[in-house]
Design a protein around this motif. Structure first.
Motif, short mmCIF file in Angstrom:
data_model
loop_
_atom_site.label_atom_id
_atom_site.label_comp_id
_atom_site.label_asym_id
_atom_site.label_seq_id
_atom_site.Cartn_x
_atom_site.Cartn_y
_atom_site.Cartn_z
N LEU A 173 -1.04 17.84 7.83
CA LEU A 173 -0.65 18.69 8.96
C LEU A 173 -0.92 17.98 10.28
O LEU A 173 -1.94 17.30 10.43
CB LEU A 173 -1.44 20.00 8.94
N ASP A 174 -0.01 18.16 11.23
CA ASP A 174 -0.17 17.66 12.59
C ASP A 174 -0.02 18.85 13.53
O ASP A 174 1.08 19.30 13.84
CB ASP A 174 0.90 16.59 12.88
N GLU A 175 -1.17 19.39 13.97
CA GLU A 175 -1.23 20.59 14.80
C GLU A 175 -1.23 20.21 16.28
O GLU A 175 -1.95 19.31 16.69
CB GLU A 175 -2.48 21.40 14.44
N SER A 176 -0.44 20.93 17.08
CA SER A 176 -0.32 20.61 18.51
C SER A 176 -1.60 20.85 19.29
O SER A 176 -1.91 20.10 20.22
CB SER A 176 0.80 21.45 19.14
N ASP A 177 -2.33 21.93 18.94
CA ASP A 177 -3.56 22.21 19.68
C ASP A 177 -4.65 22.66 18.71
O ASP A 177 -4.80 22.06 17.65
CB ASP A 177 -3.31 23.23 20.81
N ALA A 178 -5.40 23.69 19.03
CA ALA A 178 -6.50 24.12 18.16
C ALA A 178 -5.96 24.90 16.96
O ALA A 178 -4.88 25.50 17.03
CB ALA A 178 -7.49 24.98 18.95
N ILE A 179 -6.73 24.89 15.86
CA ILE A 179 -6.31 25.60 14.66
C ILE A 179 -7.53 26.07 13.87
O ILE A 179 -8.56 25.37 13.83
CB ILE A 179 -5.41 24.71 13.78
N GLU A 180 -7.41 27.24 13.27
CA GLU A 180 -8.43 27.75 12.35
C GLU A 180 -7.93 27.52 10.92
O GLU A 180 -6.84 27.97 10.56
CB GLU A 180 -8.68 29.23 12.57
N LEU A 181 -8.73 26.84 10.12
CA LEU A 181 -8.40 26.62 8.72
C LEU A 181 -9.07 27.70 7.89
O LEU A 181 -10.26 27.63 7.59
CB LEU A 181 -8.85 25.23 8.27
N VAL A 182 -8.32 28.72 7.53
CA VAL A 182 -8.87 29.83 6.76
C VAL A 182 -9.17 29.38 5.34
O VAL A 182 -10.26 29.61 4.80
CB VAL A 182 -7.89 31.02 6.75
N ASP A 183 -8.22 28.70 4.72
CA ASP A 183 -8.39 28.14 3.37
C ASP A 183 -7.31 27.09 3.19
O ASP A 183 -6.12 27.40 3.29
CB ASP A 183 -8.27 29.23 2.31
N VAL A 184 -7.70 25.86 2.93
CA VAL A 184 -6.76 24.77 2.70
C VAL A 184 -7.23 24.02 1.47
O VAL A 184 -8.29 23.38 1.50
CB VAL A 184 -6.66 23.83 3.92
N ASP A 185 -6.45 24.09 0.38
CA ASP A 185 -6.91 23.42 -0.85
C ASP A 185 -5.72 22.94 -1.67
O ASP A 185 -4.64 23.53 -1.66
CB ASP A 185 -7.78 24.37 -1.67
N THR A 186 -5.97 21.84 -2.39
CA THR A 186 -4.99 21.29 -3.32
C THR A 186 -5.69 20.95 -4.62
O THR A 186 -6.84 20.50 -4.61
CB THR A 186 -4.29 20.04 -2.73
N ALA A 187 -5.00 21.18 -5.75
CA ALA A 187 -5.61 20.92 -7.05
C ALA A 187 -5.85 19.43 -7.27
O ALA A 187 -6.85 19.04 -7.88
CB ALA A 187 -4.72 21.49 -8.16
N ASP A 188 -4.95 18.59 -6.75
CA ASP A 188 -5.08 17.14 -6.97
C ASP A 188 -4.33 16.43 -5.85
O ASP A 188 -3.12 16.25 -5.92
CB ASP A 188 -4.50 16.76 -8.33
N GLY A 189 -5.06 16.04 -4.80
CA GLY A 189 -4.43 15.35 -3.68
C GLY A 189 -5.36 15.31 -2.49
O GLY A 189 -6.48 15.85 -2.52
#
Length: 199
Positions: A173-189
């Protein structure tokens, strides 16, 4: 150019392409004021660069492979330059295969401002004319099988994000400004988040 379909007032737009090989091609504008826009295809949905979808406050929903016909049998592909602008409404895109986003925009401030679901594919960067997702006041929710921005980061501007990749695939991800990551997950990566503000 003008719109192919325009609904005034609270009028809605509903399109449904039935049949396992039935596609929807959005090659000109679809517009409502407060009415919802709902487009469904049993196979692919393709947007040309002029295939803009706009609403002042209606919710916008596109579903490819609505009949769930098997492995990656329906993709949703936006050509660079195409834009879905829901005003203050929500945007929901669902496909069996890849979802290629060229531009999604909403002022909606809810936790489901933009929802992208790919049962067996990835969420893919569709070009540079627009941000892939511009929901500055709301949340981006992604459920995908093989990545989100894998190989080419999704350019976004959102208040928060909730992303799950169920199989093998990166999140980039390339976010322009501030961001809250509530839940970010990948099984394999891998997970990579670049932001112009705080994370």
């Amino acid at each position: 150019s003008g719109n192919a379909i325009t609904a005034v007032g609270s009028g809605t737009v509903t399109l449904d392409a039935n049949g396992s090989a039935s596609d929807v091609a959005v090659n000109d504008g679809i517009q409502t004021v407060s009415g919802d826009i709902t487009v469904t295809a049993d196979n692919n949905i393709n947007f040309d660069a002029d295939g803009d979808v706009t609403s002042t406050s209606g919710n916008v929903s596109f579903t490819a492979d609505a009949h769930d016909g098997g492995l990656a049998s329906g993709a949703l592909t936006m050509t660079d330059g195409a834009l879905i602008d829901a005003g203050t409404g929500t945007i929901s895109l669902l496909a069996d295969g890849d979802i290629t986003s060229a531009g999604l925009k909403t002022d909606n401030s809810t936790n489901t401002a933009v929802t992208l679901t790919s049962r067996e594919g990835a969420i893919v960067d569709g070009g540079s004319a627009h941000l892939e997702v511009d929901a500055y006041a709301g949340r981006l929710v992604i459920d995908a099988a093989t990545g989100a921005g894998h190989g080419n980061a999704l350019e976004i501007k959102v208040a928060s994000t909730d992303i799950t990749v169920s199989g093998t695939g990166n999140i980039d991800l390339d976010e322009s400004d501030a961001i809250e990551l509530v839940d970010v997950d990948t099984a394999d990566g891998s997970i990579t988040v670049v932001a112009g503000g705080t994370i």
